[in-house]
Design a protein around this motif. Structure first.
Motif, PDB file in Angstrom:
ATOM      1  N   LEU A  36       0.839  -1.191   0.000  1.00 31.54           N
ATOM      2  CA  LEU A  36       0.000   0.000   0.000  1.00 31.54           C
ATOM      3  C   LEU A  36       0.878   1.247   0.000  1.00 31.54           C
ATOM      4  O   LEU A  36       1.846   1.335   0.746  1.00 31.54           O
ATOM      5  CB  LEU A  36      -0.918   0.007   1.224  1.00 31.54           C
ATOM      6  CG  LEU A  36      -1.933  -1.135   1.295  1.00 31.54           C
ATOM      7  CD1 LEU A  36      -2.743  -1.034   2.588  1.00 31.54           C
ATOM      8  CD2 LEU A  36      -2.838  -1.146   0.085  1.00 31.54           C
ATOM      9  N   VAL A  37       0.528   2.205  -0.845  1.00 33.02           N
ATOM     10  CA  VAL A  37       1.201   3.498  -0.916  1.00 33.02           C
ATOM     11  C   VAL A  37       0.374   4.463  -0.076  1.00 33.02           C
ATOM     12  O   VAL A  37      -0.794   4.703  -0.372  1.00 33.02           O
ATOM     13  CB  VAL A  37       1.311   3.984  -2.367  1.00 33.02           C
ATOM     14  CG1 VAL A  37       1.964   5.358  -2.430  1.00 33.02           C
ATOM     15  CG2 VAL A  37       2.083   2.964  -3.214  1.00 33.02           C
ATOM     16  N   VAL A  62      10.132  -0.578  -8.678  1.00 30.61           N
ATOM     17  CA  VAL A  62       9.763   0.777  -9.070  1.00 30.61           C
ATOM     18  C   VAL A  62      10.538   1.144 -10.327  1.00 30.61           C
ATOM     19  O   VAL A  62      11.732   0.878 -10.425  1.00 30.61           O
ATOM     20  CB  VAL A  62      10.091   1.796  -7.947  1.00 30.61           C
ATOM     21  CG1 VAL A  62       9.696   3.202  -8.358  1.00 30.61           C
ATOM     22  CG2 VAL A  62       9.412   1.410  -6.643  1.00 30.61           C
ATOM     23  N   THR A  63       9.855   1.756 -11.288  1.00 33.46           N
ATOM     24  CA  THR A  63      10.534   2.283 -12.468  1.00 33.46           C
ATOM     25  C   THR A  63      10.422   3.802 -12.441  1.00 33.46           C
ATOM     26  O   THR A  63       9.374   4.348 -12.091  1.00 33.46           O
ATOM     27  CB  THR A  63       9.943   1.741 -13.781  1.00 33.46           C
ATOM     28  OG1 THR A  63       8.553   2.072 -13.839  1.00 33.46           O
ATOM     29  CG2 THR A  63      10.117   0.234 -13.883  1.00 33.46           C
ATOM     30  N   ARG A  90       6.687   4.776 -11.180  1.00 39.00           N
ATOM     31  CA  ARG A  90       5.624   3.764 -11.192  1.00 39.00           C
ATOM     32  C   ARG A  90       5.979   2.594 -10.279  1.00 39.00           C
ATOM     33  O   ARG A  90       7.029   1.981 -10.434  1.00 39.00           O
ATOM     34  CB  ARG A  90       5.413   3.282 -12.616  1.00 39.00           C
ATOM     35  CG  ARG A  90       4.254   2.319 -12.755  1.00 39.00           C
ATOM     36  CD  ARG A  90       3.931   2.123 -14.199  1.00 39.00           C
ATOM     37  NE  ARG A  90       3.252   3.335 -14.639  1.00 39.00           N
ATOM     38  CZ  ARG A  90       2.314   3.370 -15.556  1.00 39.00           C
ATOM     39  NH1 ARG A  90       1.959   2.277 -16.166  1.00 39.00           N
ATOM     40  NH2 ARG A  90       1.739   4.488 -15.883  1.00 39.00           N
ATOM     41  N   LEU A  91       5.104   2.310  -9.317  1.00 36.36           N
ATOM     42  CA  LEU A  91       5.275   1.203  -8.378  1.00 36.36           C
ATOM     43  C   LEU A  91       4.316   0.081  -8.764  1.00 36.36           C
ATOM     44  O   LEU A  91       3.122   0.329  -8.996  1.00 36.36           O
ATOM     45  CB  LEU A  91       4.963   1.652  -6.948  1.00 36.36           C
ATOM     46  CG  LEU A  91       5.838   2.768  -6.371  1.00 36.36           C
ATOM     47  CD1 LEU A  91       5.311   4.138  -6.715  1.00 36.36           C
ATOM     48  CD2 LEU A  91       5.962   2.606  -4.889  1.00 36.36           C
ATOM     49  N   HIS A  92       4.843  -1.162  -8.831  1.00 39.28           N
ATOM     50  CA  HIS A  92       4.006  -2.315  -9.198  1.00 39.28           C
ATOM     51  C   HIS A  92       4.611  -3.604  -8.656  1.00 39.28           C
ATOM     52  O   HIS A  92       5.786  -3.832  -8.876  1.00 39.28           O
ATOM     53  CB  HIS A  92       3.878  -2.399 -10.714  1.00 39.28           C
ATOM     54  CG  HIS A  92       3.156  -3.629 -11.177  1.00 39.28           C
ATOM     55  ND1 HIS A  92       1.802  -3.774 -11.032  1.00 39.28           N
ATOM     56  CD2 HIS A  92       3.597  -4.767 -11.754  1.00 39.28           C
ATOM     57  CE1 HIS A  92       1.438  -4.954 -11.521  1.00 39.28           C
ATOM     58  NE2 HIS A  92       2.506  -5.568 -11.957  1.00 39.28           N
ATOM     59  N   PRO A  93       3.846  -4.424  -7.977  1.00 40.56           N
ATOM     60  CA  PRO A  93       2.443  -4.268  -7.624  1.00 40.56           C
ATOM     61  C   PRO A  93       2.285  -3.376  -6.390  1.00 40.56           C
ATOM     62  O   PRO A  93       3.015  -3.507  -5.419  1.00 40.56           O
ATOM     63  CB  PRO A  93       1.994  -5.697  -7.334  1.00 40.56           C
ATOM     64  CG  PRO A  93       3.232  -6.387  -6.852  1.00 40.56           C
ATOM     65  CD  PRO A  93       4.369  -5.733  -7.592  1.00 40.56           C
ATOM     66  N   ALA A  94       1.329  -2.486  -6.475  1.00 44.49           N
ATOM     67  CA  ALA A  94       1.052  -1.552  -5.384  1.00 44.49           C
ATOM     68  C   ALA A  94      -0.359  -1.011  -5.550  1.00 44.49           C
ATOM     69  O   ALA A  94      -0.943  -1.087  -6.631  1.00 44.49           O
ATOM     70  CB  ALA A  94       2.063  -0.409  -5.387  1.00 44.49           C
ATOM     71  N   ALA A  95      -0.884  -0.427  -4.472  1.00 43.43           N
ATOM     72  CA  ALA A  95      -2.206   0.200  -4.512  1.00 43.43           C
ATOM     73  C   ALA A  95      -2.230   1.348  -3.515  1.00 43.43           C
ATOM     74  O   ALA A  95      -1.527   1.325  -2.509  1.00 43.43           O
ATOM     75  CB  ALA A  95      -3.299  -0.815  -4.164  1.00 43.43           C
ATOM     76  N   ALA A  96      -3.040   2.350  -3.806  1.00 43.68           N
ATOM     77  CA  ALA A  96      -3.255   3.463  -2.885  1.00 43.68           C
ATOM     78  C   ALA A  96      -4.621   3.329  -2.226  1.00 43.68           C
ATOM     79  O   ALA A  96      -5.145   4.273  -1.659  1.00 43.68           O
ATOM     80  CB  ALA A  96      -3.127   4.793  -3.623  1.00 43.68           C
ATOM     81  N   THR A 132       1.147   5.426  -9.686  1.00 38.35           N
ATOM     82  CA  THR A 132       2.046   6.252 -10.484  1.00 38.35           C
ATOM     83  C   THR A 132       2.061   7.682  -9.957  1.00 38.35           C
ATOM     84  O   THR A 132       1.018   8.243  -9.616  1.00 38.35           O
ATOM     85  CB  THR A 132       1.591   6.258 -11.958  1.00 38.35           C
ATOM     86  OG1 THR A 132       1.390   4.921 -12.390  1.00 38.35           O
ATOM     87  CG2 THR A 132       2.634   6.907 -12.849  1.00 38.35           C
ATOM     88  N   PHE A 133       3.275   8.233  -9.903  1.00 44.03           N
ATOM     89  CA  PHE A 133       3.482   9.631  -9.540  1.00 44.03           C
ATOM     90  C   PHE A 133       4.181  10.326 -10.699  1.00 44.03           C
ATOM     91  O   PHE A 133       4.922   9.697 -11.462  1.00 44.03           O
ATOM     92  CB  PHE A 133       4.388   9.757  -8.305  1.00 44.03           C
ATOM     93  CG  PHE A 133       3.749   9.299  -7.034  1.00 44.03           C
ATOM     94  CD1 PHE A 133       3.035  10.194  -6.248  1.00 44.03           C
ATOM     95  CD2 PHE A 133       3.865   7.994  -6.612  1.00 44.03           C
ATOM     96  CE1 PHE A 133       2.444   9.778  -5.073  1.00 44.03           C
ATOM     97  CE2 PHE A 133       3.276   7.562  -5.437  1.00 44.03           C
ATOM     98  CZ  PHE A 133       2.563   8.458  -4.658  1.00 44.03           C
TER      99      PHE A 133
END
Length: 164
Positions: A36-37, A62-63, A90-96, A132-133
């Protein structure tokens, strides 16, 4: 023989109930296996600006990619941040958001910043396991990334000439 069979069924049911109880008691990130972000923050230092993304769970891959424009995931609409140069993080796998769909991200969605290098940040996406930020700059950014622990966080440093 029926006594042995009854014990096996009882043991299986007890194991299933225990597993269900553990899953219900675990935080959403553990239950889903997705990090979780929860926040994004920044700070200016004498020789670098720093962006920190706070995480609950283990840091995912993270890319960080230079892009010509920042857009919101899904809609493709431009992100209204000033700047000439941009990075997509971009973070994967992740969720906010948690497994119930409730937002867990409490940080800024769009914020202009007046640091030496970093001029703005936006949360541009939380969709299908990607968070993604976007980061905005007036000059081409160089950057270094790292993961810090206890608490878990992803860090991007943007070096610049000394200002102190």
């Amino acid at each position: 023989m029926q006594h042995v069979r009854r014990r096996q069924v009882t043991a299986l049911l007890a194991g299933a109930l225990l597993a269900a109880g553990v899953a219900l008691a675990a935080p959403a990130s553990a239950a889903t296996g997705t990090t979780l972000v929860t926040n994004a923050r920044w700070g200016g230092h004498c020789t670098y600006d720093r962006l920190v993304i706070d995480l609950q769970g283990t840091a995912p891959p993270v890319t960080v990619t230079p892009v010509s424009q920042l857009v919101y995931d899904g809609s493709g609409k431009p992100v209204p941040l000033p700047g000439k140069y941009f990075l997509e993080i971009r973070l994967h796998p992740a969720a906010a958001h948690n497994a119930a769909g409730q937002n867990v991200y409490v940080g800024p969605k769009l914020h202009q910043i007046a640091l030496s290098k970093l001029k703005g940040i936006a949360l541009t996406g939380d969709f299908e396991g990607y968070v993604t930020f976007g980061a905005a700059f007036d000059t081409p950014p160089t950057y270094n990334t790292s993961v810090l622990h206890a608490p878990e966080r992803f860090v991007v440093d943007f070096p610049h000439p000394a200002t102190c």
